[in-house]
Write a protein that holds these residues in place. Structure first.
Motif, PDB file in Angstrom:
ATOM      1  N   ALA A   1       0.942  -1.162  -0.065  1.00  0.00           N
ATOM      2  CA  ALA A   1       0.054  -0.046  -0.099  1.00  0.00           C
ATOM      3  C   ALA A   1       0.947   1.316  -0.031  1.00  0.00           C
ATOM      4  O   ALA A   1       0.543   2.352  -0.677  1.00  0.00           O
ATOM      5  CB  ALA A   1      -0.894   0.038   1.359  1.00  0.00           C
ATOM      6  N   VAL A   2       1.960   1.081   0.823  1.00  0.00           N
ATOM      7  CA  VAL A   2       2.776   2.426   0.658  1.00  0.00           C
ATOM      8  C   VAL A   2       3.765   2.571  -0.627  1.00  0.00           C
ATOM      9  O   VAL A   2       3.446   3.630  -1.139  1.00  0.00           O
ATOM     10  CB  VAL A   2       3.961   1.970   1.620  1.00  0.00           C
ATOM     11  CG1 VAL A   2       5.228   3.460   1.825  1.00  0.00           C
ATOM     12  CG2 VAL A   2       3.672   1.690   3.004  1.00  0.00           C
ATOM     13  N   ARG A   3       3.828   1.263  -1.443  1.00  0.00           N
ATOM     14  CA  ARG A   3       4.417   1.632  -2.575  1.00  0.00           C
ATOM     15  C   ARG A   3       3.539   2.137  -3.636  1.00  0.00           C
ATOM     16  O   ARG A   3       3.637   2.807  -4.551  1.00  0.00           O
ATOM     17  CB  ARG A   3       4.829   0.113  -3.073  1.00  0.00           C
ATOM     18  CG  ARG A   3       5.890  -0.457  -2.301  1.00  0.00           C
ATOM     19  CD  ARG A   3       6.168  -1.565  -2.941  1.00  0.00           C
ATOM     20  NE  ARG A   3       7.736  -2.215  -2.198  1.00  0.00           N
ATOM     21  CZ  ARG A   3       7.439  -3.193  -1.178  1.00  0.00           C
ATOM     22  NH1 ARG A   3       6.332  -3.653  -1.004  1.00  0.00           N
ATOM     23  NH2 ARG A   3       8.639  -3.635  -0.760  1.00  0.00           N
ATOM     24  N   ARG A   4       2.087   1.583  -3.462  1.00  0.00           N
ATOM     25  CA  ARG A   4       1.083   2.285  -4.385  1.00  0.00           C
ATOM     26  C   ARG A   4       0.961   3.634  -4.046  1.00  0.00           C
ATOM     27  O   ARG A   4       0.666   4.329  -5.107  1.00  0.00           O
ATOM     28  CB  ARG A   4      -0.137   1.759  -3.975  1.00  0.00           C
ATOM     29  CG  ARG A   4      -1.596   1.897  -4.932  1.00  0.00           C
ATOM     30  CD  ARG A   4      -1.186   1.682  -6.370  1.00  0.00           C
ATOM     31  NE  ARG A   4      -2.193   2.304  -7.239  1.00  0.00           N
ATOM     32  CZ  ARG A   4      -2.170   2.221  -8.464  1.00  0.00           C
ATOM     33  NH1 ARG A   4      -1.152   1.596  -9.013  1.00  0.00           N
ATOM     34  NH2 ARG A   4      -3.063   2.806  -9.265  1.00  0.00           N
ATOM     35  N   ALA A   5       1.232   4.191  -2.794  1.00  0.00           N
ATOM     36  CA  ALA A   5       1.063   5.808  -2.823  1.00  0.00           C
ATOM     37  C   ALA A   5       2.155   6.380  -3.564  1.00  0.00           C
ATOM     38  O   ALA A   5       1.920   7.628  -4.113  1.00  0.00           O
ATOM     39  CB  ALA A   5       1.361   5.968  -1.321  1.00  0.00           C
ATOM     40  N   TYR A   6       3.294   5.724  -3.761  1.00  0.00           N
ATOM     41  CA  TYR A   6       4.370   6.232  -4.611  1.00  0.00           C
ATOM     42  C   TYR A   6       3.806   6.535  -6.062  1.00  0.00           C
ATOM     43  O   TYR A   6       4.136   7.526  -6.714  1.00  0.00           O
ATOM     44  CB  TYR A   6       5.661   5.652  -4.458  1.00  0.00           C
ATOM     45  CG  TYR A   6       6.355   6.012  -3.091  1.00  0.00           C
ATOM     46  CD1 TYR A   6       7.182   7.182  -2.941  1.00  0.00           C
ATOM     47  CD2 TYR A   6       6.185   5.094  -1.919  1.00  0.00           C
ATOM     48  CE1 TYR A   6       7.926   7.456  -1.822  1.00  0.00           C
ATOM     49  CE2 TYR A   6       7.018   5.396  -0.978  1.00  0.00           C
ATOM     50  CZ  TYR A   6       7.794   6.583  -0.667  1.00  0.00           C
ATOM     51  OH  TYR A   6       8.448   6.809   0.480  1.00  0.00           O
ATOM     52  N   VAL A   7       3.338   5.558  -6.461  1.00  0.00           N
ATOM     53  CA  VAL A   7       2.806   5.293  -7.885  1.00  0.00           C
ATOM     54  C   VAL A   7       1.776   6.569  -8.051  1.00  0.00           C
ATOM     55  O   VAL A   7       1.641   7.327  -9.015  1.00  0.00           O
ATOM     56  CB  VAL A   7       2.275   3.996  -8.247  1.00  0.00           C
ATOM     57  CG1 VAL A   7       1.498   4.308  -9.653  1.00  0.00           C
ATOM     58  CG2 VAL A   7       3.358   3.162  -8.075  1.00  0.00           C
ATOM     59  N   GLU A   8       0.653   6.500  -6.968  1.00  0.00           N
ATOM     60  CA  GLU A   8      -0.222   7.501  -7.040  1.00  0.00           C
ATOM     61  C   GLU A   8       0.010   8.908  -7.150  1.00  0.00           C
ATOM     62  O   GLU A   8      -0.491   9.758  -7.586  1.00  0.00           O
ATOM     63  CB  GLU A   8      -1.564   7.107  -6.178  1.00  0.00           C
ATOM     64  CG  GLU A   8      -2.122   5.789  -6.388  1.00  0.00           C
ATOM     65  CD  GLU A   8      -2.918   5.306  -5.353  1.00  0.00           C
ATOM     66  OE1 GLU A   8      -2.961   6.039  -4.313  1.00  0.00           O
ATOM     67  OE2 GLU A   8      -3.892   4.519  -5.479  1.00  0.00           O
ATOM     68  N   ALA A   9       1.381   9.352  -6.660  1.00  0.00           N
ATOM     69  CA  ALA A   9       1.598  10.424  -6.340  1.00  0.00           C
ATOM     70  C   ALA A   9       2.443  10.971  -7.572  1.00  0.00           C
ATOM     71  O   ALA A   9       2.282  12.173  -8.006  1.00  0.00           O
ATOM     72  CB  ALA A   9       2.690  10.834  -5.092  1.00  0.00           C
ATOM     73  N   LEU A  10       3.192  10.178  -8.280  1.00  0.00           N
ATOM     74  CA  LEU A  10       4.100  10.551  -9.481  1.00  0.00           C
ATOM     75  C   LEU A  10       3.312  10.393 -10.646  1.00  0.00           C
ATOM     76  O   LEU A  10       3.630  11.224 -11.662  1.00  0.00           O
ATOM     77  CB  LEU A  10       5.318   9.553  -9.475  1.00  0.00           C
ATOM     78  CG  LEU A  10       6.452   9.814  -8.401  1.00  0.00           C
ATOM     79  CD1 LEU A  10       7.321   8.688  -8.259  1.00  0.00           C
ATOM     80  CD2 LEU A  10       7.078  11.237  -8.365  1.00  0.00           C
ATOM     81  N   LEU A  11       2.389   9.471 -10.712  1.00  0.00           N
ATOM     82  CA  LEU A  11       1.683   9.226 -12.277  1.00  0.00           C
ATOM     83  C   LEU A  11       1.100  10.432 -12.820  1.00  0.00           C
ATOM     84  O   LEU A  11       1.191  10.924 -13.882  1.00  0.00           O
ATOM     85  CB  LEU A  11       0.786   8.103 -12.089  1.00  0.00           C
ATOM     86  CG  LEU A  11       0.048   7.747 -13.378  1.00  0.00           C
ATOM     87  CD1 LEU A  11       1.352   7.042 -14.495  1.00  0.00           C
ATOM     88  CD2 LEU A  11      -0.700   6.272 -13.144  1.00  0.00           C
TER      89      LEU A  11
END
Length: 281
Positions: A227-237
């Motif tokens: 879930a933390v990894r997903r947060a990085y994706v959602e911020a950068l995309l």
């Protein structure tokens, strides 16, 4: 997953910057610049190094190869410097290494020319990851065999220090007026056309997967490391598709303080951010 090696000898500290990285030798006979989990900045700087370093490499930028480095604190017993001893003792287990570039020199914008295309790619990339630490005060670039290499991404993605405000923080513009490559007329539009389409959800997911679980576990507000990894994706995309329209390239101001956080610069507190200027394409 990043390759994993074991540190066999601590060679010397690098006293530029606040995290006291050091040069180490490892059991693969390689030499690395090692950044430590026991440093005052904490594990999030290592997470930023992995996410941004791996992303930069995948986008074709020159970033030294990264590796996971296992450290036995016993290595520090013979160190005469007490500060180094304490750092090594506090960093047992998994740390981060960057391939050491022997003979490289620090980038000097007055001695080294950068064409507008390469300058544009670097500025666009730094805007994407919100790098506040590649200014004329502290370029965080090396010249090795005549090529420009990007290093030290621990002060990027400032939003991951406050996840509840991450979406709003990631949506902000990027002031590149003091960027070390601003003087080379960076071609940001061409860089965006080339690089933004490459920043896909799949790519960001793969990059985030390289972050070790040990550095993500027990993150407040998240139930799992994925879930933390997903947060990085959602911020950068979403940022990748539009940030080029919100990069400001104004006149650099010598009196302006660094925008890097205090824990990075060694100064207490954090400087007041510069007032946002009107964005330019």
């Amino acid at each position: 997953m990043l390759p994993e090696v074991t540190a066999t000898r601590y060679v010397t500290p690098l006293r530029e910057g606040g995290s006291l990285p050091g040069i180490v030798e490892a059991d693969d006979l390689g030499t690395y610049v090692m950044k430590f989990t026991g440093a005052g900045q904490g594990r999030k700087t290592l997470v930023a190094e992995v996410v941004c370093g791996q992303l930069g490499r995948r986008l074709g930028l020159r970033v030294p190869e990264l590796a996971r480095i296992q450290l036995d604190p016993v290595i520090g017993l013979g160190e005469p410097d007490e500060e180094v001893q304490e750092l090594l003792k506090a960093s047992g287990g998994l740390n981060l290494g960057m391939d050491y570039l022997p003979g490289s020199i620090g980038f000097d914008p007055l001695a080294y020319e950068v064409d507008s295309a390469e300058a544009g790619r670097v500025v666009w990339f730094d805007a994407l990851i919100n790098n506040v630490d590649r200014s004329w005060r502290n370029p965080n670039m090396l010249v090795w065999h005549g090529d420009l290499w990007l290093i030290d991404h621990g002060a990027t993605m400032i939003w991951h220090h406050n996840w509840p405000g991450a979406a709003a923080s990631a949506a902000k513009p990027y002031d590149a007026s003091d960027h070390v490559l601003a003087r080379f007329q960076p071609d940001i539009a061409s860089a965006a056309a080339e690089l933004a389409p490459l920043v896909t959800e799949e790519l960001l997911t793969e990059v985030a997967a390289d972050v070790p679980d040990e550095w993500l576990v027990d993150e407040p507000g998240f139930d799992t490391t994925d879930a933390v990894r997903r947060a990085y994706v959602e911020a950068l995309l979403p940022r990748a598709g539009t940030i080029h329209t919100r990069i400001t390239l104004g006149e650099p101001t010598a009196e302006r303080p660094s925008q890097a956080p205090g824990w990075l610069t060694g100064r207490p507190g954090r400087p007041v951010p510069v007032a946002e200027k009107g964005a330019s394409a």
